[in-house]
Design an enzyme around this catalytic site. Structure first.
Site, PDB file in Angstrom:
ATOM      1  N   ILE A  27      21.777 -38.559   0.006  1.00  0.00           N
ATOM      2  CA  ILE A  27      21.369 -39.511  -1.029  1.00  0.00           C
ATOM      3  C   ILE A  27      20.880 -38.847  -2.303  1.00  0.00           C
ATOM      4  CG2 ILE A  27      20.800 -41.349   0.586  1.00  0.00           C
ATOM      5  CD1 ILE A  27      17.912 -40.503   0.496  1.00  0.00           C
ATOM      6  N   GLY A  28      20.812 -37.519  -2.337  1.00  0.00           N
ATOM      7  CA  GLY A  28      20.345 -36.883  -3.568  1.00  0.00           C
ATOM      8  C   GLY A  28      20.477 -35.377  -3.523  1.00  0.00           C
ATOM      9  N   GLU A  29      20.518 -34.794  -4.718  1.00  0.00           N
ATOM     10  CA  GLU A  29      20.587 -33.341  -4.876  1.00  0.00           C
ATOM     11  C   GLU A  29      19.658 -32.962  -6.012  1.00  0.00           C
ATOM     12  OE1 GLU A  29      21.648 -29.420  -4.151  1.00  0.00           O
ATOM     13  OE2 GLU A  29      22.506 -31.124  -3.076  1.00  0.00           O
ATOM     14  N   GLY A  30      18.624 -32.185  -5.717  1.00  0.00           N
ATOM     15  CA  GLY A  30      17.658 -31.801  -6.736  1.00  0.00           C
ATOM     16  C   GLY A  30      17.689 -30.316  -7.019  1.00  0.00           C
ATOM     17  N   THR A  31      16.804 -29.895  -7.925  1.00  0.00           N
ATOM     18  CA  THR A  31      16.726 -28.480  -8.294  1.00  0.00           C
ATOM     19  C   THR A  31      16.305 -27.634  -7.108  1.00  0.00           C
ATOM     20  OG1 THR A  31      16.089 -29.175 -10.513  1.00  0.00           O
ATOM     21  CG2 THR A  31      15.730 -26.870  -9.939  1.00  0.00           C
ATOM     22  N   TYR A  32      15.437 -28.190  -6.277  1.00  0.00           N
ATOM     23  CA  TYR A  32      14.856 -27.397  -5.204  1.00  0.00           C
ATOM     24  C   TYR A  32      15.331 -27.812  -3.818  1.00  0.00           C
ATOM     25  CZ  TYR A  32      11.815 -26.183  -9.079  1.00  0.00           C
ATOM     26  OH  TYR A  32      11.352 -25.771 -10.298  1.00  0.00           O
ATOM     27  N   GLY A  33      16.411 -28.615  -3.711  1.00  0.00           N
ATOM     28  CA  GLY A  33      16.925 -28.947  -2.401  1.00  0.00           C
ATOM     29  C   GLY A  33      17.709 -30.242  -2.371  1.00  0.00           C
TER      30      GLY A  33
ATOM     31  N   ASP B  56       6.148 -33.217 -13.990  1.00  0.00           N
ATOM     32  CA  ASP B  56       7.568 -33.585 -14.008  1.00  0.00           C
ATOM     33  C   ASP B  56       7.727 -35.093 -13.812  1.00  0.00           C
ATOM     34  OD1 ASP B  56      10.257 -33.120 -14.344  1.00  0.00           O
ATOM     35  OD2 ASP B  56      10.620 -32.633 -12.229  1.00  0.00           O
TER      36      ASP B  56
ATOM     37  N   VAL C 259      18.641 -33.997  -0.428  1.00  0.00           N
ATOM     38  CA  VAL C 259      17.915 -35.069   0.251  1.00  0.00           C
ATOM     39  C   VAL C 259      18.910 -35.905   1.055  1.00  0.00           C
ATOM     40  CG1 VAL C 259      16.349 -37.022  -0.001  1.00  0.00           C
ATOM     41  CG2 VAL C 259      16.238 -35.134  -1.638  1.00  0.00           C
TER      42      VAL C 259
END
Length: 333
Positions: free
Chosen positions: A60-66, A181, A68
């Site tokens: 469900i998600g892709e962030g800077t630090y990993g 942030d 999800v």
């Protein structure tokens, strides 16, 4: 300059009800400085569960630090969010867990608030670099929800969301923590209409009224003017600036200052019309990026607006009067 927010896929499901009464602002603690290292200590008889206790449903998600994932706990059938820390096996063996992940775990294990995402536990995989944070699952990302809505939030809905956000930020600041942030994509919404603040990878403890930190924080659209000018001494007002940008975005149904560069971001700050309900004061401080000339007063105007009364208030004070003060934002500049 006024480029729209990049397109995001529409969120799934119907928009949740938003009329949830926010909790009252949290009072300041007697000893607000957190002992981060002690908060990360696991009890002697407690070990991390394996990630195989959960079955992944979807990414469900892709962030800077990993990354999800939406997952389901096998034993209870409850939906959770699994955030995999972005690690490399070679780097993990040499340096261990990244500082951002350690800091996020430490802070979230101490933060208990209805409007802050709850860290349930940490689980591990079979590989040395497989570390997952288990969070309560929230059905909606506020940024994606806003993009998929055909009309803006009603004023009552914007007030409800703003009050919940201010309650969460008030709790952070009462613990002497900066989020650093705050943005729409870091605000989640449950099916019951509860707002949850997430992503504490850049958060850190600070000593009021300000400390010496890096200015390279906060997403550009929500970055305070002192950070654009290279300030290394800052505190809670940088979070409140981002809160103001979020409230404006809720009311306008578009980003308040969507610039592509720091210079254009600075120019958009000048374009925002002043709000007559607040008084403006000037406090001249030396900043690395600040230069004055006798023929241009633009910098002085920005300083006047960035030090207005609204930013001199605490998040707790703003939360207590948000329903009374919040009014539709002025028109386009």
């Amino acid at each position: 300059g006024n480029a729209p927010r990049p397109h995001r896929p529409p969120s799934r499901g119907r928009p949740p009800p938003l009329f949830v009464r926010p909790p009252p602002p949290s009072p300041a603690r007697a000893s607000p400085i957190l002992s981060l290292h002690s908060s990360c200590m696991w009890t002697a008889n407690r070990a991390c569960r394996p990630v195989t206790d959960f079955s992944k449903v979807d990414k469900i998600g892709e962030g800077t630090y990993g990354s999800v994932y939406l997952a389901r706990e096998r034993q209870t059938g409850q939906l959770v969010a699994l955030k995999r820390a972005k690690l490399s096996s070679s780097g993990f063996e040499r340096e261990g867990m990244p500082q951002t992940s350690v800091r996020e775990v430490c802070l979230l294990r101490r933060l208990v608030h209805p409007n802050i995402i709850r860290l349930r536990e940490v689980v591990v995989g079979s590989k040395v670099d497989s570390v997952f944070l288990v969070f309560d699952y929230c059905e909606h990302d506020l940024a994606k929800l806003l993009d998929s809505m055909p009309r803006p939030f009603a004023l009552e809905e914007a007030k409800c969301l703003s009050a919940q956000l201010l309650c969460a930020v008030s709790h952070l600041h009462s613990c002497h923590l900066l989020h650093r942030d705050l943005k729409m994509s870091n605000l989640l919404l449950t099916a019951a209409g509860e707002l949850k603040l997430c992503d504490f990878g850049l958060a850190r403890a600070y000593d009021p009224p300000a400390g010496l930190y890096t200015p390279r924080v906060v997403t550009l659209w929500y970055r305070a003017p002192e950070l654009l000018l290279g300030a290394t001494e800052y505190g809670a007002p940088i979070d409140l600036w981002a809160v103001g940008c979020i409230i404006g975005e809720l009311l306008l149904h578009r980003p308040l200052m969507p610039a592509s560069t720091e210079i254009k971001q600075y120019e958009l700050m000048v374009c925002i019309p002043p709000v007559s309900a607040f008084a403006y004061t000037v406090r001249m401080v030396p900043l690395p990026g600040l230069r004055f000339s006798s023929s241009c007063c633009t910098d002085r105007h920005v300083l006047c607006r960035s030090t207005c009364l609204a930013r001199q208030q605490t998040a707790s004070g703003l939360a207590s009067v948000s329903y009374r003060l919040l009014a539709p934002w002025p028109g386009k500049c």
